[in-house]
Write a protein that holds these residues in place. Structure first.
Motif, PDB file in Angstrom:
ATOM      1  N   THR A 144      -9.852 -14.468  -5.532  1.00 33.96           N
ATOM      2  CA  THR A 144      -8.718 -15.324  -5.133  1.00 33.96           C
ATOM      3  C   THR A 144      -7.371 -14.612  -5.284  1.00 33.96           C
ATOM      4  N   VAL A 145      -7.313 -13.331  -4.918  1.00 31.27           N
ATOM      5  CA  VAL A 145      -6.061 -12.582  -5.124  1.00 31.27           C
ATOM      6  C   VAL A 145      -4.968 -12.960  -4.118  1.00 31.27           C
ATOM      7  N   LEU A 146      -5.345 -13.606  -3.014  1.00 27.26           N
ATOM      8  CA  LEU A 146      -4.308 -13.985  -2.036  1.00 27.26           C
ATOM      9  C   LEU A 146      -4.323 -15.483  -1.747  1.00 27.26           C
ATOM     10  N   GLY A 147      -4.995 -16.239  -2.580  1.00 26.05           N
ATOM     11  CA  GLY A 147      -5.013 -17.690  -2.391  1.00 26.05           C
ATOM     12  C   GLY A 147      -6.303 -18.273  -2.919  1.00 26.05           C
ATOM     13  N   CYS A 148      -6.216 -19.541  -3.304  1.00 21.59           N
ATOM     14  CA  CYS A 148      -7.352 -20.207  -3.958  1.00 21.59           C
ATOM     15  C   CYS A 148      -7.683 -21.497  -3.213  1.00 21.59           C
ATOM     16  N   PRO A 149      -8.987 -21.789  -3.034  1.00 25.76           N
ATOM     17  CA  PRO A 149      -9.341 -23.021  -2.324  1.00 25.76           C
ATOM     18  C   PRO A 149      -8.963 -24.278  -3.101  1.00 25.76           C
ATOM     19  N   TYR A 150      -8.734 -24.168  -4.399  1.00 27.39           N
ATOM     20  CA  TYR A 150      -8.447 -25.352  -5.213  1.00 27.39           C
ATOM     21  C   TYR A 150      -6.973 -25.434  -5.607  1.00 27.39           C
ATOM     22  N   GLU A 173     -13.466   0.525 -12.007  1.00 31.30           N
ATOM     23  CA  GLU A 173     -12.876   0.175 -10.712  1.00 31.30           C
ATOM     24  C   GLU A 173     -12.685  -1.330 -10.683  1.00 31.30           C
ATOM     25  N   ILE A 174     -11.578  -1.756 -10.090  1.00 34.63           N
ATOM     26  CA  ILE A 174     -11.293  -3.178  -9.973  1.00 34.63           C
ATOM     27  C   ILE A 174     -11.241  -3.500  -8.479  1.00 34.63           C
ATOM     28  N   SER A 175     -12.098  -4.444  -8.076  1.00 37.15           N
ATOM     29  CA  SER A 175     -12.127  -4.843  -6.673  1.00 37.15           C
ATOM     30  C   SER A 175     -11.334  -6.137  -6.527  1.00 37.15           C
ATOM     31  N   LEU A 176     -10.345  -6.087  -5.652  1.00 37.72           N
ATOM     32  CA  LEU A 176      -9.427  -7.218  -5.482  1.00 37.72           C
ATOM     33  C   LEU A 176      -9.922  -8.053  -4.302  1.00 37.72           C
ATOM     34  N   GLY A 177     -10.310  -9.293  -4.578  1.00 37.47           N
ATOM     35  CA  GLY A 177     -11.001 -10.091  -3.558  1.00 37.47           C
ATOM     36  C   GLY A 177     -10.147 -11.202  -2.965  1.00 37.47           C
ATOM     37  N   ASP A 178     -10.049 -11.166  -1.640  1.00 40.65           N
ATOM     38  CA  ASP A 178      -9.470 -12.310  -0.922  1.00 40.65           C
ATOM     39  C   ASP A 178     -10.661 -13.187  -0.547  1.00 40.65           C
ATOM     40  N   THR A 179     -11.097 -13.935  -1.528  1.00 36.72           N
ATOM     41  CA  THR A 179     -12.349 -14.684  -1.477  1.00 36.72           C
ATOM     42  C   THR A 179     -12.453 -15.617  -0.273  1.00 36.72           C
ATOM     43  N   LEU A 186       1.140  -8.167   5.224  1.00 35.47           N
ATOM     44  CA  LEU A 186       2.282  -7.871   4.350  1.00 35.47           C
ATOM     45  C   LEU A 186       2.063  -8.433   2.950  1.00 35.47           C
ATOM     46  N   LYS A 187       1.390  -9.580   2.880  1.00 35.81           N
ATOM     47  CA  LYS A 187       1.072 -10.143   1.555  1.00 35.81           C
ATOM     48  C   LYS A 187       0.041  -9.271   0.838  1.00 35.81           C
ATOM     49  N   ALA A 188      -0.933  -8.798   1.616  1.00 33.19           N
ATOM     50  CA  ALA A 188      -1.962  -7.939   1.019  1.00 33.19           C
ATOM     51  C   ALA A 188      -1.306  -6.669   0.459  1.00 33.19           C
ATOM     52  N   ARG A 189      -0.414  -6.096   1.248  1.00 38.32           N
ATOM     53  CA  ARG A 189       0.260  -4.860   0.816  1.00 38.32           C
ATOM     54  C   ARG A 189       1.090  -5.112  -0.444  1.00 38.32           C
ATOM     55  N   ALA A 190       1.829  -6.202  -0.469  1.00 37.23           N
ATOM     56  CA  ALA A 190       2.686  -6.495  -1.623  1.00 37.23           C
ATOM     57  C   ALA A 190       1.838  -6.715  -2.876  1.00 37.23           C
ATOM     58  N   ARG A 212     -10.336 -15.745   8.507  1.00 41.42           N
ATOM     59  CA  ARG A 212      -9.310 -15.972   9.538  1.00 41.42           C
ATOM     60  C   ARG A 212      -9.046 -14.722  10.392  1.00 41.42           C
ATOM     61  N   GLY A 213      -9.996 -13.818  10.405  1.00 42.65           N
ATOM     62  CA  GLY A 213      -9.879 -12.657  11.291  1.00 42.65           C
ATOM     63  C   GLY A 213      -8.804 -11.649  10.878  1.00 42.65           C
ATOM     64  N   GLN A 214      -8.411 -11.675   9.596  1.00 39.52           N
ATOM     65  CA  GLN A 214      -7.324 -10.802   9.141  1.00 39.52           C
ATOM     66  C   GLN A 214      -7.829  -9.566   8.381  1.00 39.52           C
ATOM     67  N   ALA A 215      -9.127  -9.484   8.177  1.00 32.96           N
ATOM     68  CA  ALA A 215      -9.613  -8.493   7.213  1.00 32.96           C
ATOM     69  C   ALA A 215      -9.272  -7.044   7.578  1.00 32.96           C
ATOM     70  N   LEU A 216      -9.510  -6.625   8.811  1.00 35.94           N
ATOM     71  CA  LEU A 216      -9.247  -5.217   9.143  1.00 35.94           C
ATOM     72  C   LEU A 216      -7.765  -4.897   9.023  1.00 35.94           C
ATOM     73  N   ALA A 217      -6.925  -5.820   9.453  1.00 37.57           N
ATOM     74  CA  ALA A 217      -5.474  -5.599   9.345  1.00 37.57           C
ATOM     75  C   ALA A 217      -5.070  -5.488   7.866  1.00 37.57           C
ATOM     76  N   ASN A 218      -5.651  -6.335   7.050  1.00 35.13           N
ATOM     77  CA  ASN A 218      -5.352  -6.285   5.614  1.00 35.13           C
ATOM     78  C   ASN A 218      -5.836  -4.979   4.989  1.00 35.13           C
ATOM     79  N   ILE A 219      -7.022  -4.554   5.402  1.00 38.66           N
ATOM     80  CA  ILE A 219      -7.559  -3.290   4.871  1.00 38.66           C
ATOM     81  C   ILE A 219      -6.623  -2.142   5.227  1.00 38.66           C
ATOM     82  N   LEU A 220      -6.200  -2.111   6.487  1.00 40.17           N
ATOM     83  CA  LEU A 220      -5.303  -1.035   6.912  1.00 40.17           C
ATOM     84  C   LEU A 220      -4.013  -1.033   6.073  1.00 40.17           C
ATOM     85  N   ALA A 221      -3.461  -2.212   5.839  1.00 39.26           N
ATOM     86  CA  ALA A 221      -2.233  -2.285   5.033  1.00 39.26           C
ATOM     87  C   ALA A 221      -2.472  -1.702   3.638  1.00 39.26           C
TER      88      ALA A 221
END
Ligand code: HMG
Ligand code: MG
Length: 298
Positions: A144-150, A173-179, A186-190, A212-221
């Protein structure tokens, strides 16, 4: 901006993918999946999860699967463990790397592992102590690094605090998950930049769900911030059973296509990965979520 020259793809389909598929596939098929994946050049394949079978029945056969896979030289097969009981089950079948998991959101942690963030870290302390003594590597996940369902918004400061804590406790290693796949580039980068202020970027990985189809763009950032480890799941399977509406991880095939297309080496044989993903989607009785696989097999 520069990007790394090589990236390690962490294949999580056999765990993060299969834990949330409606179709429960037999242990023998899971073993075949992992063995096919390890033949593609992947170097890290998360194999299964030693959580409570009452919470995740899809992976109740973890011991059988782990014991049955062919362990290729040079390939790491981490397994998810939620507590010491899971660690012991994993060690009984010879696991040499484990992954522990908590979240940056209190509300999500309560639903997912029935614990607060601090309680979950308390549970992991004995796991880390034992692992260090046993020479077992430990990967750490922050969800939930970029938002939480609850709880909705998750402050970046909370992500930084939890990631730093896992790193200080000894996770390599720490894996940061946008669950739930709510982030945008830009949020992912920040978020990444803030965490990299406290944890060396070499020790960070990114884990995007493509809801929401943002994963590749977020990865690139995040690649542009120096991250060189990307989690993904073959055929884009899965989600999180305790995050309603979360779809699968970004498809590994799509990640590899993008990276190789940018001249970033992954060491992965894309056609072999695509055929493994198509085979898996047949086992699951559904179409692949990988756009690249669809295009390459059209
Ligand atoms: P609890 O019910 O609070 O725990 O669950 P408990 O300690 O009271 O144990 C209850 C029962 O479970 C007991 O059995 C234990 O023995 C058993 P009973 O006495 O009732 O027969 N138990 C276990 N059995 C086997 N293996 C174990 C184990 N531990 C306890 N390891 C617990 C707490 C953490 C166990 C539970 O909440 C759990 O297993 N949660 C797992 C949830 C999960 O796997 N979620 C998905 C993974 S996280 C994710 O997908 C996100 C990620 O991909 C990153 C991202 O996308 O952000 C990583
Ligand atoms: Mg996940």
């Amino acid at each position: 901006m520069s990007t790394p020259s090589t990236v390690r793809v962490v294949e999580v389909g056999a765990r993060d993918g299969l834990q949330n598929e409606k179709t429960v596939i037999p242990a023998a098929t899971k073993i075949e999946l992992i063995d096919r994946l390890s033949a593609t050049g992947l170097r890290t394949i998360e194999a299964t999860s030693f959580v409570s079978p009452k919470w995740v029945p899809q992976l109740a056969d973890a011991a059988e699967v782990f014991a049955g896979i062919r362990k290729r030289d040079g390939v790491a097969y981490p397994v998810l463990v939620p507590n010491l009981q899971g660690y012991e089950r994993a060690r009984e079948v010879g696991a040499r790397e484990v992954a522990i998991f908590t979240a940056a959101s209190e509300a999500f942690n309560r639903r997912n592992i029935n614990a607060s963030i601090d309680e979950s870290i308390g549970r992991f302390m004995p796991v880390l102590e034992r692992a260090i003594a046993d020479g077992v590597r430990v990967r750490g996940y922050v969800s939930t690094v970029l938002g939480c369902p609850y709880q909705g918004e998750v402050p970046v400061a909370d992500v930084v605090r939890v990631a730093r804590r896992l790193y200080e406790l000894g996770c390599y290693e720490i894996s940061l998950g946008d669950t739930i796949g709510v982030g945008t580039p830009l949020k992912a980068r920040a978020m990444l930049r803030a965490v990299a202020g406290d944890v060396p970027v070499d020790a960070l990985a990114v884990h995007f769900h493509d809801t929401r189809g943002q994963a590749l763009a977020n990865i690139l950032a995040c690649l542009e911030e120096g991250v060189a480890v990307v989690d993904s799941s073959v055929s884009g399977t899965g989600g999180c059973p305790y995050a309603k509406g979360a779809t699968g991880n970004v498809a590994s095939e799509d990640v590899v296509y993008m990276l190789e297309g940018m001249g970033i080496a992954t060491g992965i044989d894309l056609p072999a990965l695509v055929s493994t993903g198509i085979w898996l989607s047949e086992q699951l009785g559904r179409a692949t979520s990988s756009r690249v696989a669809r295009a390459m097999t059209a």
